[in-house]
Design an enzyme around this catalytic site. Structure first.
Site, PDB file in Angstrom:
ATOM      1  N   ASP A   7     -31.007  13.369 -16.132  1.00 49.79           N
ATOM      2  CA  ASP A   7     -31.917  13.850 -17.179  1.00 49.79           C
ATOM      3  C   ASP A   7     -33.349  13.726 -16.656  1.00 49.79           C
ATOM      4  O   ASP A   7     -33.581  13.405 -15.477  1.00 49.79           O
ATOM      5  CB  ASP A   7     -31.661  13.145 -18.528  1.00 49.79           C
ATOM      6  CG  ASP A   7     -32.161  11.708 -18.557  1.00 49.79           C
ATOM      7  OD1 ASP A   7     -32.680  11.219 -17.523  1.00 49.79           O
ATOM      8  OD2 ASP A   7     -32.038  11.072 -19.624  1.00 49.79           O
ATOM      9  N   CYS A  64     -29.290   8.704 -15.553  1.00 49.56           N
ATOM     10  CA  CYS A  64     -30.281   8.804 -16.631  1.00 49.56           C
ATOM     11  C   CYS A  64     -31.110   7.517 -16.595  1.00 49.56           C
ATOM     12  O   CYS A  64     -31.053   6.787 -15.600  1.00 49.56           O
ATOM     13  CB  CYS A  64     -29.629   9.064 -17.989  1.00 49.56           C
ATOM     14  SG  CYS A  64     -28.575   7.750 -18.611  1.00 49.56           S
ATOM     15  N   THR A  66     -30.996   4.531 -18.231  1.00 46.41           N
ATOM     16  CA  THR A  66     -30.174   3.319 -18.109  1.00 46.41           C
ATOM     17  C   THR A  66     -28.834   3.591 -17.440  1.00 46.41           C
ATOM     18  O   THR A  66     -28.147   2.650 -17.038  1.00 46.41           O
ATOM     19  CB  THR A  66     -29.862   2.742 -19.506  1.00 46.41           C
ATOM     20  OG1 THR A  66     -29.200   3.786 -20.256  1.00 46.41           O
ATOM     21  CG2 THR A  66     -31.123   2.306 -20.227  1.00 46.41           C
ATOM     22  N   HIS A  97     -10.117  -0.383  -7.714  1.00 47.94           N
ATOM     23  CA  HIS A  97      -9.237  -0.783  -8.815  1.00 47.94           C
ATOM     24  C   HIS A  97      -9.127   0.244  -9.942  1.00 47.94           C
ATOM     25  O   HIS A  97      -8.070   0.365 -10.549  1.00 47.94           O
ATOM     26  CB  HIS A  97      -9.712  -2.113  -9.407  1.00 47.94           C
ATOM     27  CG  HIS A  97      -9.502  -3.269  -8.480  1.00 47.94           C
ATOM     28  ND1 HIS A  97      -9.687  -4.580  -8.858  1.00 47.94           N
ATOM     29  CD2 HIS A  97      -9.125  -3.311  -7.166  1.00 47.94           C
ATOM     30  CE1 HIS A  97      -9.431  -5.385  -7.834  1.00 47.94           C
ATOM     31  NE2 HIS A  97      -9.099  -4.640  -6.790  1.00 47.94           N
ATOM     32  N   HIS A 132      -2.747  -1.219  -9.230  1.00 48.67           N
ATOM     33  CA  HIS A 132      -3.882  -0.618  -9.937  1.00 48.67           C
ATOM     34  C   HIS A 132      -3.543   0.776 -10.462  1.00 48.67           C
ATOM     35  O   HIS A 132      -4.124   1.216 -11.447  1.00 48.67           O
ATOM     36  CB  HIS A 132      -5.111  -0.584  -9.031  1.00 48.67           C
ATOM     37  CG  HIS A 132      -5.517  -1.948  -8.584  1.00 48.67           C
ATOM     38  ND1 HIS A 132      -5.967  -2.909  -9.462  1.00 48.67           N
ATOM     39  CD2 HIS A 132      -5.479  -2.536  -7.362  1.00 48.67           C
ATOM     40  CE1 HIS A 132      -6.216  -4.019  -8.796  1.00 48.67           C
ATOM     41  NE2 HIS A 132      -5.925  -3.821  -7.523  1.00 48.67           N
TER      42      HIS A 132
HETATM   43  C1  RB5 Z   1     -34.140   9.048 -22.136  1.00 57.12           C
HETATM   44  O1  RB5 Z   1     -35.308   8.582 -22.723  1.00 57.12           O
HETATM   45  C2  RB5 Z   1     -33.088   7.953 -22.136  1.00 57.12           C
HETATM   46  O2  RB5 Z   1     -32.643   7.723 -23.430  1.00 57.12           O
HETATM   47  C3  RB5 Z   1     -31.925   8.363 -21.248  1.00 57.12           C
HETATM   48  O3  RB5 Z   1     -32.417   8.607 -19.970  1.00 57.12           O
HETATM   49  C4  RB5 Z   1     -30.819   7.360 -21.066  1.00 57.12           C
HETATM   50  O4  RB5 Z   1     -31.308   6.119 -20.681  1.00 57.12           O
HETATM   51  C5  RB5 Z   1     -29.847   7.261 -22.155  1.00 57.12           C
HETATM   52  O5  RB5 Z   1     -28.887   6.472 -22.111  1.00 57.12           O
END
Ligand code: RB5
Length: 149
Positions: A7, A64, A66, A97, A132
């Protein structure tokens, strides 16, 4: 063929991972996003992880902020086993695994070097099979709403 997507928060890290794929001689398809404009990560997760689920790509890498949103979205798709990893140990073990076929990375969680190492180990490590395989089959059974016991 490796599917890759990110993203708006992860354009730079996607570039780093693409560089790695090129160095490793792996072909890839980039499913976007391509601009810094705010976008909705489930769309890009669905494009890339969908390609893996349909067998058009062997594996996928999603990035993305996180890595969490991408991994949640990808794991809603039948046939996808997406692992969110922040270091090479988990990346290695999830291949050995869980036979994970999609890797999620968090561009706001780890730096480019760690992301690179994590992705490289994940790409290089084979599935161990054996006991596994039975457990991975159970994941598929869960997906099909079949009882495990
Ligand atoms: C974008 O602001 C953020 O929400 C996205 O990149 C991600 O971390 C969502 O899980």
């Amino acid at each position: 063929m490796i599917a890759i997507a990110c993203d708006h928060s992860a354009l730079e890290m996607k570039r780093v991972v693409i560089e790695l794929l090129e160095e490793m001689g792996l072909s890839f398809r980039d499913y976007g996003t391509d601009t810094a404009d705010s976008c909705d990560y489930p769309i890009f997760a669905a494009r890339a992880a969908g390609a893996v689920a349909r067998g058009e790509c062997e594996r996928g890498i999603l990035i993305c902020g996180t890595g969490i949103g991408m991994s949640i979205a990808a794991n809603k798709i039948r046939g996808v086993r997406c692992a969110l990893c922040s270091e090479p140990y988990s990346a290695r073990l999830t291949r050995m695994h869980n036979d994970s076929n999609v890797l999620a990375l968090g561009a706001r969680v780890i730096g480019p070097e760690l992301a690179r190492m994590t992705a490289q180990v994940w790409l290089e490590t084979p599935f161990e099979g054996g006991r596994h395989q039975r457990r991975v089959d159970m994941l598929t059974a869960l997906e099909n709403r079949e009882p495990l016991e």
